[in-house]
Design an enzyme around this catalytic site. Structure first.
Site, mmCIF file in Angstrom:
data_model
loop_
_atom_site.group_PDB
_atom_site.id
_atom_site.type_symbol
_atom_site.label_atom_id
_atom_site.label_comp_id
_atom_site.label_asym_id
_atom_site.label_seq_id
_atom_site.Cartn_x
_atom_site.Cartn_y
_atom_site.Cartn_z
ATOM 1 N N SER A 190 0.884 -1.060 -0.075
ATOM 2 C CA SER A 190 -0.030 -0.176 -0.132
ATOM 3 C C SER A 190 0.867 1.315 -0.112
ATOM 4 C CB SER A 190 -1.016 0.062 1.137
ATOM 5 O OG SER A 190 -0.108 0.067 2.323
ATOM 6 N N HIS B 177 -3.235 -3.787 -4.995
ATOM 7 C CA HIS B 177 -3.203 -3.578 -3.648
ATOM 8 C C HIS B 177 -5.089 -4.005 -3.320
ATOM 9 C CE1 HIS B 177 -4.170 -0.281 -0.449
ATOM 10 N NE2 HIS B 177 -3.641 -1.122 0.163
ATOM 11 N N GLU C 255 -6.956 -1.663 -5.938
ATOM 12 C CA GLU C 255 -6.284 -0.713 -6.629
ATOM 13 C C GLU C 255 -5.160 -1.441 -7.728
ATOM 14 O OE1 GLU C 255 -5.928 3.352 -3.770
ATOM 15 O OE2 GLU C 255 -4.663 1.612 -3.222
ATOM 16 N N ASN D 121 -5.354 5.466 0.292
ATOM 17 C CA ASN D 121 -4.914 6.069 1.523
ATOM 18 C C ASN D 121 -4.622 7.647 1.468
ATOM 19 O OD1 ASN D 121 -4.481 3.538 2.752
ATOM 20 N ND2 ASN D 121 -2.552 3.075 1.733
#
Length: 290
Positions: A124, A145, A157, A196
């Site tokens: 990540s 991800h 992702e 994130n």
């Protein structure tokens, strides 16, 4: 060489919480899936945990008993990287978030995996460009991800680096869809990718509001839930993710950007130093019953 359009054998490197859940997701979707780890104890623990997970899913009616049995029949566990990498069509690395470890893994995978195999990292925080060169096949490397808990979270992702081939992107996107996930494609590596960065922005503002005495932690979380319809507030989410993980992501982002605005939050770091990591330790921003 072009990657295959059909993936039959998936190899997951790392038997931790993320790796084992990714493996079970792939097995449930019909793929022969191998979990590889250097520690037999971690493999044994992962196998037991996955069995417990499917037992709960069957008991709750979310999974048929026959589906669970077939998924476990498709799962294999091994400490022998050389043997299992040789037959892999798609590899998902879910090892420790340390660049030197990931580089070493990708170097070995580049030597051992078939020429057509795609090599993805679940990281990540570390873009695949950091490990692509070590693999010797940079065009077949990307990030894939997943989000925790993998069995529940729909989004993944897919992050390409500048040298990732379109064929690799297409095959990775299709694999994600075959796992019952919704892939989002990120065309340029940026620290934190998309999820994130969004989560970090909300957390940063929540921490500033708390530090400024604007509102209590409980009321900030309640506002996020009730006014913004977030499933949980930012402090609750940090506890779920793990405050050590939140702090690590901030450290990695700051190291990549050098922007003082991205520096780790001291209040989070203080909780981590005190061993208050969130739900997994029993206390974080909130206290939890074991």
């Amino acid at each position: 060489m072009q990657p295959p359009t059909t993936i039959t054998r998936v190899l997951v490197i790392g038997a931790g919480a993320m790796g084992s859940q990714i493996a079970l997701t792939a097995a449930l979707a019909g793929h022969t899936t191998i979990v590889q780890d250097i520690a037999q104890g971690r493999l044994d623990a992962a196998a037991a945990q996955l069995r417990e997970s499917t037992d709960k899913m069957v008991k709750s009616g979310k999974l048929a008993e026959e589906q669970a049995r077939r998924a476990h029949d498709r799962l294999e566990f091994s400490t022998d990287l050389e043997a299992v990498a040789a037959a892999a069509d798609f590899v998902i690395e879910a090892a420790t978030e340390r660049l030197e470890i990931k580089k070493a893994i990708f170097a070995r995978l580049g030597e051992l995996a078939p020429p057509h195999a795609i090599l993805a990292t679940n990281s990540s925080t570390i873009g695949s460009s950091a490990v692509a060169g070590a693999s010797g096949r940079p065009g077949q490397v990307c990030n894939l991800h997943f989000f925790n808990p993998v069995l529940v979270m729909e989004c993944v992702e897919v992050v390409r680096h500048a040298g990732t081939s379109q064929a690799t992107v297409d095959t990775t996107v299709e694999l994600a869809r075959s796992l019952g996930k919704t892939p989002v494609l990120i065309n340029h590596e940026v620290p934190g990718f998309v999820a994130n960065r969004l989560m970090g922005a909300v957390q940063k503002e929540a921490l500033a509001l708390l530090a400024g005495g604007v509102a209590s932690m409980e009321d900030i979380d309640a506002t996020a839930r009730m006014a913004l319809r977030h499933p949980m507030g930012p402090f609750e989410l940090m506890d779920l993710v793990g405050l050590d993980v939140v702090d690590y992501i901030a450290q990695a982002t700051y190291a990549a950007t050098g922007n003082p605005a991205d520096a780790p939050d001291e209040s989070v770091a203080a909780l981590v130093r005190a061993g208050k990591l969130g739900r997994k330790s029993g206390t974080g921003w909130y206290s939890y019953s074991r």
